[in-house]
Write a protein that holds these residues in place. Structure first.
Motif, PDB file in Angstrom:
ATOM      1  N   THR A 140       2.253  -9.657   3.683  1.00 35.07           N
ATOM      2  CA  THR A 140       1.364  -8.553   3.302  1.00 35.07           C
ATOM      3  C   THR A 140       0.015  -9.004   2.749  1.00 35.07           C
ATOM      4  O   THR A 140      -1.040  -8.533   3.199  1.00 35.07           O
ATOM      5  N   HIS A 193       1.859  -4.203  -7.265  1.00 34.96           N
ATOM      6  CA  HIS A 193       2.503  -4.999  -6.210  1.00 34.96           C
ATOM      7  C   HIS A 193       3.345  -4.124  -5.284  1.00 34.96           C
ATOM      8  O   HIS A 193       4.303  -3.504  -5.732  1.00 34.96           O
ATOM      9  N   GLU A 215      -1.204  -1.186  -1.296  1.00 33.22           N
ATOM     10  CA  GLU A 215      -0.846  -2.214  -0.307  1.00 33.22           C
ATOM     11  C   GLU A 215      -0.043  -1.617   0.848  1.00 33.22           C
ATOM     12  O   GLU A 215      -0.244  -1.981   2.020  1.00 33.22           O
TER      13      GLU A 215
END
Ligand SMILES: [Zn+2]
Length: 280
Positions: free
Chosen positions: A51, A173, A178
């Motif tokens: 990622t 995170h 993301e």
């Protein structure tokens, strides 16, 4: 068949597509070399371990679409592995030790300096690299004399208007940002049905907080799922909108860095103190 190297960044400004002779001949005083540094590490049950590196490549691809054709800014292949020791217990995390990453950066920088380049930007998309890159930027400047710059994409604020306060405070995170980005870039690599929400209980006093780096942590200290954020809110349209916002903002940051003169930092050369010993 699709392929990875498409767009302006790779058609016009990917340094290693040039020959050694072309690189020897190119003007270097103003050339800014961009080195993305990412990570291969667990990103929850729903996202690929690639990622961070993938997001770094996507953001730079967007930025280079917005640079003037003659901007002397060149992209290197990413350092795809980062320092991910905080995720080391999760399978699929492939981490460099701090010392190894330091050595990799030193070697790349020394090679660039030998080739005659004078300006290097470390572009980082993994939080666990940030402290080390800050330190190494200075070490590389001292060792090579190059002007060394740092840019983390969060600094240009591309995602701020797309996220709520909770995600801003705790979504560090594999959360909304993301997940939305990877859904936009590589939708087949994401498994939204496995996405979860898990918000760490970060202390929020001015003198004791996550942002102030008041405590050392590993992922197992702050999350059971491997996510810190709300991945269930993610969607590809918002990811695309964030990339569209990021492109011109990051291009502007690259141009600002490329144009910066390290010699402009001192207030005035006339104020240089003189330590000459008086003659006897
Ligand atoms: Zn990440």
């Amino acid at each position: 068949m699709g392929f990875r190297y498409e767009g302006n960044a790779y058609d016009r400004r990917f340094l290693p597509r040039l020959t050694t002779g072309e690189i020897a001949a190119m003007p270097k005083d103003d050339a800014l070399i961009v080195l993305p540094v990412g990570a291969v590490e667990q990103h929850g049950p729903h996202m690929p371990v690639f990622t961070d590196t993938l997001i770094g490549e996507a953001l730079m691809a967007e930025a280079f679409e917005h640079l003037p054709a003659d901007a002397p800014i060149w992209l290197l292949p990413s350092v795809g592995y980062g320092k991910s020791t905080e995720h080391a217990e999760h399978p699929g995390t492939i981490t460099l030790s701090a010392r190894t990453l330091m050595a990799v950066l030193e070697d790349i920088a020394a090679s660039l300096a030998r080739s005659g380049f004078k300006k290097l930007l470390l572009f980082n998309t993994h939080g666990g690299n940030a402290d080390l890159l800050g330190m190494m930027a200075r070490e590389i400047r001292i060792a090579t004399g190059m002007a060394v710059y740092r840019l983390d994409p969060g600094a240009v604020g591309y995602s701020e208007s797309f996220t709520d306060d909770e995600e801003k405070a705790s979504g560090i995170h594999a959360g909304d940002v993301e997940t939305s980005l990877v859904m936009a870039v590589c939708p087949d690599w994401v498994h939204p049905e496995r996405a979860v929400r898990e918000m760490p209980n970060f202390p929020r006093s001015p003198s004791f907080s996550f942002r102030a780096k008041s405590f050392a942590w590993t992922m197992k200290d702050i999350s059971a799922s491997g996510i810190a954020g709300d991945a269930t809110k993610a969607n590809p349209a918002r990811g695309r909108a964030m990339l569209d916002r990021a492109g011109p903002l990051l291009a502007g940051a690259l141009l600002e860095i490329a144009a910066f003169d390290m010699g402009s930092l001192k207030e005035s050369p006339l104020r240089e103190p003189s330590y000459k010993a008086s003659s006897v």
